[in-house]
Design an enzyme around this catalytic site. Sequence first.
Site, short mmCIF file in Angstrom:
data_model
loop_
_atom_site.label_atom_id
_atom_site.label_comp_id
_atom_site.label_asym_id
_atom_site.label_seq_id
_atom_site.Cartn_x
_atom_site.Cartn_y
_atom_site.Cartn_z
N LYS A 117 0.85 -1.20 0.00
CA LYS A 117 0.00 0.00 0.00
C LYS A 117 0.88 1.25 0.00
O LYS A 117 1.45 1.62 1.01
CB LYS A 117 -0.92 0.05 1.22
N GLY A 142 7.21 4.96 7.75
CA GLY A 142 6.38 6.16 7.86
C GLY A 142 6.67 6.89 9.16
O GLY A 142 7.74 6.71 9.76
N SER A 143 5.71 7.67 9.59
CA SER A 143 5.95 8.51 10.76
C SER A 143 5.88 7.69 12.05
O SER A 143 5.27 6.61 12.10
CB SER A 143 4.90 9.62 10.81
N THR A 144 6.47 8.24 13.09
CA THR A 144 6.48 7.55 14.39
C THR A 144 5.06 7.42 14.93
O THR A 144 4.70 6.37 15.50
CB THR A 144 7.40 8.33 15.35
N GLY A 147 3.42 4.61 13.15
CA GLY A 147 4.05 3.37 13.60
C GLY A 147 3.47 2.91 14.93
O GLY A 147 3.21 1.71 15.14
N GLU A 187 10.05 1.27 10.27
CA GLU A 187 11.09 2.23 9.90
C GLU A 187 10.45 3.62 10.05
O GLU A 187 9.66 4.02 9.20
CB GLU A 187 11.54 2.02 8.45
N CYS A 218 14.20 10.48 5.64
CA CYS A 218 14.11 10.11 7.05
C CYS A 218 15.45 10.26 7.76
O CYS A 218 15.52 10.68 8.91
CB CYS A 218 13.63 8.68 7.19
N GLU A 266 10.79 16.48 13.86
CA GLU A 266 11.19 16.15 12.49
C GLU A 266 10.50 17.15 11.56
O GLU A 266 9.28 17.18 11.48
CB GLU A 266 10.76 14.72 12.15
#
Length: 484
Positions: free
Chosen positions: A171, A223-225, A228, A245, A279, A378
């Site tokens: 996806k 993707g983003s924390t 995640g 990641e 990233c 970030e």
Amino acid sequence: MEHVPGVYIDGQARDGLAGEFQVQNPATEEYFATVSLANGADVDDAVRSARLAHESGVWRDTPLAERQQVVLRIAELIEERAPELARLRTLSIGAPYSEHLSMSAPLTRMYVESVEKVVFEQVRRDSLGDALVMRKPIGVVAGVVPWNVPVRNELKKLIPALLCGNTIVLKPALESPLTGAALMRIFTDAGLPPGVANLVVGGPETGEALVAHPDVRKIAFTGSTATGARIAAVAGPQFKRLQLELGGKSAAIVCDDVDLADVIPPLLGFGFANSGQICASLSRIVVPRRLQDAIVEALAEGARRHVLGDPMDPATTMGPVVSERQRDKVLGLIESGRQQGARLAAGGGVPAGLERGWFIEPTVFADVTSDMRIAQEEIFGPVLSVLPYDTEDEAVAIANNSEYGLHGAVHSKDPEHALELAKRIDTGTAAVNSFDVPLSAPFGGVKGSGVGRENGVEGFDHYLEWHSYKLTPALADTLQQRGL
Ligand code: NAD
């Protein structure tokens, strides 16, 4: 307007059932393509196709050498079709046409070589008996990826999953929804059997339907924390294997002994690459206080040299950021830097004459301290924060003052000393007198930057499960004679 079907199941492209999405060019704000999105029923179909392909053994039981041949053919087709893949990527995310795609085929070939080092089967003997230990594919993998490096992000999920004999449903992100379908065509043309790699294009809801699906055994997420953490909460109760990641706020430490001519090019090159939307971007630059002014001046000069504009134009060195939302987020963080007392040395706004498109001037802040938002959050935009230090212990403490732990760098005339400092930075990777690590080295984060590793032989660990079989001594002898 170009139309792309957003679903690819059983080797066939088809339109998703959730309606059409218009894809916007971030450099012009024009809509240039439509893609049909997948709904929950499409996700069910894609996972069913992947499960049936896994259970049939059509790929799982294909010898590794044949799987490698198919993947090598995929690498060749990626090279052949690179102009089209790069065009789709540039139109969707605004990255200069010439950047990045050069890594995709080497990444694919690195995995083909690295899989040779995986131990798939081994006889183990101890005082209590003999066993065959085996690593087998897990089953259906869900690959969920962000928009920032289309093609490479997708391949980092697809290739290791497939080399290990799994099947996968991919996806991609809504901001870069076009390269996934082009990759699926490449995989089919390379000889991958139907159902082994499938695609569902959609947003967070499609992603959540996929990761929550009971037939998905492993989730490979980039993707983003925050996302995640959400995926971990969904996956935990189902005991799915999880590889995350996530985001980063990486620091480059510059030692007192450097020549500026050596350090400025890598700091600038990597800091502003892809408009800062990487990233592992080294967005915090930690410098000796006595060198701060000289370093900031050189970085600011480099920032001003960038040519912003049409990313298809070879003269352009920096494109826009991906979306209006991303542009507003970055400008908000720049404003917070000003308000919290950082000194703006270059950029800081929308470039004159480029009000259309989501452009941001390459920006450099000096006198940044760790309590500022631009030192902690970030940014994912073209913004470098320079933080001065007085002692190297303080430099390491600044680098480690982060919820993230993805990447880092240390620059010194003494590379051994730089390596010692790099080892004190609490991150998954760090570079000595450089900005990245080679593809064969495991890549991934600690702390808020995630769990698990991609790349290298370690990049296969999460795609295989150990199984053990007790043997009779005679059978153990026989298997050992066959080389196990
Ligand atoms: P994001 O987390 O918003 O989205 C990533 C993907 O997850 C998208 O496909 C999205 O649709 C999907 N998603 C969102 N919510 C979901 C949910 N609840 N369940 C399942 N899927 C869901 O991230 P983004 O803004 O697209 O990408 C930028 C982020 O990615 C940055 O934080 C960046 O650091 C990170 N990133 C990390 C690496 C790495 O290797 N560590 C590499 C590239 C990007």
